[in-house]
Design a protein around this motif. Structure first.
Motif, mmCIF file in Angstrom:
data_model
loop_
_atom_site.group_PDB
_atom_site.id
_atom_site.type_symbol
_atom_site.label_atom_id
_atom_site.label_comp_id
_atom_site.label_asym_id
_atom_site.label_seq_id
_atom_site.Cartn_x
_atom_site.Cartn_y
_atom_site.Cartn_z
ATOM 1 N N UNK A 1 13.550 -47.431 30.109
ATOM 2 C CA UNK A 1 14.560 -47.474 29.048
ATOM 3 C C UNK A 1 15.836 -46.737 29.397
ATOM 4 N N UNK A 2 15.707 -45.503 29.848
ATOM 5 C CA UNK A 2 16.903 -44.696 30.084
ATOM 6 C C UNK A 2 17.758 -45.271 31.200
ATOM 7 N N UNK A 3 17.157 -45.828 32.242
ATOM 8 C CA UNK A 3 17.938 -46.414 33.331
ATOM 9 C C UNK A 3 18.733 -47.621 32.846
ATOM 10 N N UNK A 4 18.106 -48.465 32.034
ATOM 11 C CA UNK A 4 18.799 -49.645 31.532
ATOM 12 C C UNK A 4 19.978 -49.225 30.656
ATOM 13 N N UNK A 5 19.745 -48.303 29.758
ATOM 14 C CA UNK A 5 20.811 -47.852 28.874
ATOM 15 C C UNK A 5 21.899 -47.132 29.668
ATOM 16 N N UNK A 6 21.500 -46.347 30.658
ATOM 17 C CA UNK A 6 22.481 -45.671 31.513
ATOM 18 C C UNK A 6 23.336 -46.672 32.271
ATOM 19 N N UNK A 7 22.726 -47.765 32.741
ATOM 20 C CA UNK A 7 23.474 -48.795 33.456
ATOM 21 C C UNK A 7 24.530 -49.427 32.552
ATOM 22 N N UNK B 1 5.720 -52.473 25.231
ATOM 23 C CA UNK B 1 5.107 -52.945 24.002
ATOM 24 C C UNK B 1 5.390 -52.010 22.836
ATOM 25 N N UNK B 2 5.657 -50.746 23.112
ATOM 26 C CA UNK B 2 5.951 -49.795 22.049
ATOM 27 C C UNK B 2 7.385 -49.932 21.540
ATOM 28 N N UNK B 3 8.232 -50.604 22.315
ATOM 29 C CA UNK B 3 9.631 -50.775 21.929
ATOM 30 C C UNK B 3 9.800 -52.180 21.373
ATOM 31 N N UNK B 4 10.223 -52.249 20.121
ATOM 32 C CA UNK B 4 10.372 -53.552 19.484
ATOM 33 C C UNK B 4 11.663 -54.235 19.923
ATOM 34 N N UNK B 5 11.690 -55.534 19.733
ATOM 35 C CA UNK B 5 12.889 -56.306 20.028
ATOM 36 C C UNK B 5 14.065 -55.768 19.236
ATOM 37 N N UNK B 6 13.835 -55.486 17.988
ATOM 38 C CA UNK B 6 14.912 -54.987 17.114
ATOM 39 C C UNK B 6 15.464 -53.664 17.628
ATOM 40 N N UNK B 7 14.598 -52.783 18.094
ATOM 41 C CA UNK B 7 15.040 -51.496 18.640
ATOM 42 C C UNK B 7 15.918 -51.705 19.866
ATOM 43 N N UNK B 8 15.478 -52.574 20.772
ATOM 44 C CA UNK B 8 16.274 -52.858 21.964
ATOM 45 C C UNK B 8 17.612 -53.499 21.589
ATOM 46 N N UNK B 9 17.586 -54.463 20.675
ATOM 47 C CA UNK B 9 18.831 -55.117 20.243
ATOM 48 C C UNK B 9 19.815 -54.109 19.663
ATOM 49 N N UNK B 10 19.319 -53.236 18.814
ATOM 50 C CA UNK B 10 20.177 -52.241 18.161
ATOM 51 C C UNK B 10 20.777 -51.273 19.182
ATOM 52 N N UNK C 1 21.160 -51.698 22.464
ATOM 53 C CA UNK C 1 22.072 -52.394 23.377
ATOM 54 C C UNK C 1 23.384 -52.759 22.702
ATOM 55 N N UNK C 2 23.314 -53.128 21.439
ATOM 56 C CA UNK C 2 24.537 -53.430 20.692
ATOM 57 C C UNK C 2 25.395 -52.171 20.559
ATOM 58 N N UNK C 3 24.761 -51.033 20.290
ATOM 59 C CA UNK C 3 25.489 -49.770 20.171
ATOM 60 C C UNK C 3 26.177 -49.390 21.489
ATOM 61 N N UNK C 4 25.582 -49.802 22.600
ATOM 62 C CA UNK C 4 26.160 -49.510 23.920
ATOM 63 C C UNK C 4 27.141 -50.587 24.376
ATOM 64 N N UNK C 5 27.356 -51.587 23.554
ATOM 65 C CA UNK C 5 28.314 -52.674 23.803
ATOM 66 C C UNK C 5 27.839 -53.690 24.837
#
Length: 90
Positions: free
Chosen positions: A14-20, A45-54, A56-60
């Protein structure tokens, strides 16, 4: 044609993707590059689609396609193709 970055979510934690995404958006030269993130296999599996969408949207990031939500490979491929085509310039 402008480049498009497609990041496969399970290939990095997670952190690497968001950092990228954060690093690209902070870079003056690359900050306009469309970023499409894809989850193609169940890695978080612990991270929902909605969590990832939110997040990633916040990170533009421009789009998030969760291939786990499609019944078959053909429909998932069509969704990903549609997301990419939105950012292609003729």
């Amino acid at each position: 044609m402008d480049p498009i970055l497609i990041a496969d979510v399970p290939s990095m934690d997670d952190s690497q993707m968001f950092d990228l995404v954060r690093a690209i958006r902070a870079d003056d030269f690359q900050n306009e590059v469309p970023i499409i993130c894809v989850r193609g296999s169940p890695g978080y599996t612990a991270v929902t689609t909605r969590t990832l969408e939110t997040a990633l949207k916040a990170l533009a990031a421009d789009a998030f396609v969760d291939l786990l939500h499609f019944a078959d490979e053909q429909s998932g491929d069509a969704a990903l193709r549609a997301a990419v085509q939105r950012y292609l310039k003729a």
